[in-house]
Design a protein around this motif. Sequence first.
Motif, short mmCIF file in Angstrom:
data_model
loop_
_atom_site.label_atom_id
_atom_site.label_comp_id
_atom_site.label_asym_id
_atom_site.label_seq_id
_atom_site.Cartn_x
_atom_site.Cartn_y
_atom_site.Cartn_z
N SER A 1 -5.76 -1.84 -9.63
CA SER A 1 -5.43 -1.02 -8.46
C SER A 1 -6.68 -0.74 -7.62
O SER A 1 -6.63 -0.73 -6.39
N GLY B 1 -8.29 -4.45 0.13
CA GLY B 1 -7.65 -4.05 1.39
C GLY B 1 -8.65 -3.45 2.36
O GLY B 1 -8.65 -3.75 3.55
N GLY B 2 -9.52 -2.59 1.82
CA GLY B 2 -10.57 -2.00 2.66
C GLY B 2 -11.51 -3.05 3.23
O GLY B 2 -11.89 -2.99 4.40
N SER C 1 -7.38 -3.80 -5.68
CA SER C 1 -6.46 -3.91 -4.54
C SER C 1 -6.90 -3.03 -3.38
O SER C 1 -6.92 -3.47 -2.23
N ILE C 2 -7.26 -1.79 -3.68
CA ILE C 2 -7.70 -0.86 -2.64
C ILE C 2 -8.98 -1.37 -1.98
O ILE C 2 -9.09 -1.41 -0.76
N GLY D 1 -6.03 0.27 8.62
CA GLY D 1 -6.22 0.67 7.23
C GLY D 1 -4.95 1.25 6.62
O GLY D 1 -4.59 0.92 5.49
N ILE D 2 -4.27 2.08 7.38
CA ILE D 2 -3.02 2.67 6.89
C ILE D 2 -1.97 1.57 6.68
O ILE D 2 -1.26 1.57 5.68
N GLN E 1 3.51 5.04 -2.71
CA GLN E 1 2.62 6.10 -2.24
C GLN E 1 2.75 6.29 -0.73
O GLN E 1 2.60 7.39 -0.23
N TRP E 2 3.06 5.19 -0.02
CA TRP E 2 3.25 5.29 1.43
C TRP E 2 4.43 6.20 1.75
O TRP E 2 4.36 7.01 2.67
N GLU F 1 -2.50 -1.58 6.01
CA GLU F 1 -2.87 -2.37 4.84
C GLU F 1 -2.52 -1.62 3.56
O GLU F 1 -1.98 -2.17 2.61
N TRP F 2 -2.81 -0.33 3.54
CA TRP F 2 -2.51 0.52 2.38
C TRP F 2 -1.00 0.59 2.16
O TRP F 2 -0.52 0.53 1.03
N ARG F 3 -0.25 0.66 3.25
CA ARG F 3 1.21 0.72 3.17
C ARG F 3 1.78 -0.53 2.52
O ARG F 3 2.72 -0.46 1.73
#
Length: 152
Positions: free
Chosen positions: A64, A71-72, A67-68, A103-104, A114-115, A106-108
């Motif tokens: 995880s 994405g960043g 992944s974060i 960024g949001i 969590q989104w 990508e995180w989504r």
Amino acid sequence: MRKWMLTMVAVLILCVGCVTSEDPETGKKKYSVDPNAAEKVEASVEAGITLLKVLSIAWPPLLSVVSIAGGGLAVWRKAKPQITKAQSEAEIYHTLGSVTVDGINEWRKLFPEQWEQLKEELDKLKDKALSPEDRKKIENLIRGFRGKPPKE
């Protein structure tokens, strides 16, 4: 949101370095991230991600984090050309806004559950900040920019 954006600017300046210059036409200051420092930080982050991938074989919860971080890094690479070119203060805020949205998004994609939780919190904040009528007006304005029909 403004505090978050200013924090992002501060972290970027502390981690990467800021370069200021003067626009020869207007005489106003222009700001950018030092491209050489940005390359070094990017290389370090990429190496860290590679190391975490290897370590995740032994400890899967690190996936995880990978992944974060991945994405960043993807968002950073997309935003780097804008961030490393000299910009006025207004342009910097605009760039930070678009980078934040990227960024949001990508995180989504990476963390849909969590989104949904964050989306609920954002909806609560919207309710406190804007009336339903104002939200509808803003949404229709944005829909117009995107070439979509208005919502009634």
